[in-house]
Scaffold this motif. Structure first.
Motif, short mmCIF file in Angstrom:
data_model
loop_
_atom_site.label_atom_id
_atom_site.label_comp_id
_atom_site.label_asym_id
_atom_site.label_seq_id
_atom_site.Cartn_x
_atom_site.Cartn_y
_atom_site.Cartn_z
N VAL A 1 0.85 -1.19 0.00
CA VAL A 1 0.00 0.00 0.00
C VAL A 1 0.88 1.24 0.00
O VAL A 1 1.55 1.54 1.00
N PRO A 2 0.93 1.99 -1.12
CA PRO A 2 1.77 3.19 -1.16
C PRO A 2 1.13 4.37 -0.45
O PRO A 2 -0.09 4.55 -0.50
N VAL A 3 1.95 5.17 0.22
CA VAL A 3 1.51 6.41 0.83
C VAL A 3 2.73 7.31 0.98
O VAL A 3 3.78 6.87 1.45
N SER B 1 -4.35 -9.16 7.81
CA SER B 1 -5.17 -9.73 6.75
C SER B 1 -5.70 -8.69 5.76
O SER B 1 -6.16 -9.05 4.69
N ALA B 2 -5.65 -7.40 6.10
CA ALA B 2 -6.12 -6.35 5.19
C ALA B 2 -5.45 -5.03 5.59
O ALA B 2 -5.25 -4.78 6.78
N VAL B 3 -5.12 -4.20 4.59
CA VAL B 3 -4.43 -2.93 4.84
C VAL B 3 -4.99 -1.86 3.91
O VAL B 3 -5.28 -2.12 2.74
N LEU B 4 -5.14 -0.66 4.45
CA LEU B 4 -5.55 0.50 3.65
C LEU B 4 -4.91 1.75 4.24
O LEU B 4 -4.82 1.89 5.47
N GLY C 1 -6.65 -4.54 9.16
CA GLY C 1 -7.54 -5.61 9.57
C GLY C 1 -6.71 -6.84 9.92
O GLY C 1 -5.68 -7.09 9.29
N THR C 2 -7.13 -7.59 10.91
CA THR C 2 -6.33 -8.72 11.39
C THR C 2 -7.09 -10.03 11.21
O THR C 2 -8.30 -10.06 10.95
N ILE D 1 -11.84 -1.12 2.04
CA ILE D 1 -11.89 -0.29 0.84
C ILE D 1 -12.52 1.06 1.19
O ILE D 1 -13.15 1.21 2.24
N VAL D 2 -12.34 2.03 0.30
CA VAL D 2 -12.98 3.34 0.42
C VAL D 2 -14.07 3.44 -0.64
O VAL D 2 -13.85 3.10 -1.80
N ALA D 3 -15.25 3.89 -0.24
CA ALA D 3 -16.35 4.09 -1.17
C ALA D 3 -16.89 5.51 -1.00
O ALA D 3 -16.68 6.14 0.03
N LYS D 4 -17.57 6.00 -2.00
CA LYS D 4 -18.14 7.34 -1.92
C LYS D 4 -19.56 7.32 -2.47
O LYS D 4 -19.92 6.49 -3.31
N TYR D 5 -20.38 8.23 -1.96
CA TYR D 5 -21.75 8.33 -2.42
C TYR D 5 -22.23 9.76 -2.24
O TYR D 5 -21.70 10.53 -1.45
N ASN D 6 -23.28 10.10 -2.96
CA ASN D 6 -23.91 11.41 -2.84
C ASN D 6 -25.31 11.24 -2.26
O ASN D 6 -26.00 10.27 -2.55
N GLY D 7 -25.73 12.17 -1.42
CA GLY D 7 -27.06 12.04 -0.85
C GLY D 7 -27.34 13.17 0.11
O GLY D 7 -26.65 14.18 0.16
N GLU D 8 -28.41 12.97 0.91
CA GLU D 8 -28.82 13.95 1.90
C GLU D 8 -28.65 13.38 3.29
O GLU D 8 -28.86 12.19 3.52
#
Length: 374
Positions: free
Chosen positions: A164-166, A216-219, A228-229, A282-289
């Motif tokens: 994971v690059p940063v 087990s998971a990296v972000l 995550g482990t 993961i990262v997700a995005k959404y639009n709403g109110e």
């Protein structure tokens, strides 16, 4: 350790028109539009449209071994496909604005000797890092050449599972290992290590951790290292860049010339987790109110709807794009509501059954400047 060994050749989709059968006549109209690619254990790369007639097969390519990783590299507008035999197939566009040239592609064979599975492909600054076995190869595009080859982990069973690059570094983790290592983008030298067993040691008893802890998971997102482990725990560690005087820079902007180090003393462990291993973050995005109910004591609010009693109102606030972090895994556990004995019983039951009956996702709102899971 550095030892550049690779073979670069050109491939032709020999299966096209033979084993593939009849391909839809409109494929040339669709391949220049958004597509989604799937790999199979039998070595096929299957391509479908992502916008319309998604069930229609546009094309498929037969590679020599099982497909383990597919990655789109936006900077070079290429798709890289990693296989179990140390090979990477590189697909590119025919010309700018046209569709994918799936009939002609380049193949890179990494290393020498016993074939090792390609497990991770990720873009790092100008290059592409490819993990195969315990090795990391640096691929340059578009000229397709191996710039460097680094032995990250010794041993025949070693397998790099996360890169994971940063900033100016890359966080790397291996299978069956609890340690995350920060590598420098240029020299590939280790800059920092974080052992998740040490991070979670203070809560191992109260959280009912009875077996070894593995990554087990990296972000990396929002100046946080999300981990995550294998025990289902979610951990966040702040990332900060270090100045030459070795002092911390408060809330630094993303600076690609400076590695982002983890501040272990500020690690936070979420009270929400999974019964089994965290499979992905993961990262997700959404639009709403955003809908907020509040009491106004009968006072009238603008842009609000009042109920019949005149007490509570529902405020509608239109928000910009909201981002959330999603973790997926087997089952769900709230550490806030259970004691160590109950948690241990749940985990032992899961081991006996093999898997839980349901998979769960946990979501955290990270639309603010800095959000730490709690």
């Amino acid at each position: 350790a550095r030892d550049v060994d690779c073979t670069i050749s050109s491939g032709i989709n020999a299966e096209y028109g033979e084993e593939c059968g009849e391909i839809n006549i409109m494929q040339d109209l669709f391949l220049h539009k958004p597509t989604f690619w799937m790999g199979t254990q039998s070595g096929f790369v299957v391509i479908h449209s992502a916008v319309e007639q998604c069930d229609t097969l546009l094309n498929r390519v037969r590679l020599k071994d099982s497909v383990l990783e597919i990655r789109y590299v936006k900077k070079h507008d290429s798709v890289l496909v990693g296989c179990a035999d140390s090979s990477v197939a590189i697909f590119s566009k025919k010309r700018a604005g046209e569709g994918w040239d799936v009939d002609n592609y380049k193949t890179v064979i990494l290393g020498k000797g016993v074939p090792l599975p390609v497990s991770v492909i990720t873009a790092v600054e100008e290059n592409v890092w490819i993990a195969y076995g315990g090795n990391i190869a640096i691929l340059t595009l578009p000229n397709v050449s191996i710039q460097d080859n680094h032995v990250f982990a010794e041993g025949d069973r070693s397998l790099v599972t996360h890169m994971v690059p940063v900033g100016h570094g890359v966080w790397v983790a291996c299978r069956f290992n609890s340690v995350l290592t920060l590598l420098d983008c240029q020299t590939l030298q280790p800059l920092q290590q974080v052992n998740m067993e040490e991070v979670l040691k203070p809560v191992s008893t109260s959280y009912g951790f009875t077996t070894l802890i593995r990554v087990s998971a990296v972000l990396c997102y929002n100046n946080l290292l999300w981990i995550g482990t294998s025990q289902g725990a979610m951990v966040t560690i702040p990332l900060k860049s270090l100045s030459p005087s070795s002092t911390y820079v408060t809330e630094p902007p993303p600076d690609h010339s400076v590695p982002m180090f983890a501040v272990r003393d500020e690690a936070r462990i979420s009270l929400h987790g999974h019964q089994g291993a965290v499979r992905y973050i993961i990262v997700a995005k959404y639009n709403g109110e955003d809908h907020v109910t509040c009491s106004t004591g009968g006072r009238k609010q603008s842009n609000a709807s009042t109920n019949s009693s005149g007490g509570d109102v529902l405020l509608r606030r239109r928000s910009a794009c909201t981002r959330i972090v999603l973790s997926g895994g087997e089952g769900y556990i709230s550490y806030r509501d259970m004691d160590a004995g109950t948690l241990s019983t749940i985990r032992r039951g899961r081991i006996i059954r093999g898997f839980t009956d349901h998979c769960h996702m946990i979501a955290w709102d990270v639309s603010g400047p800095r959000t730490i899971v709690n």
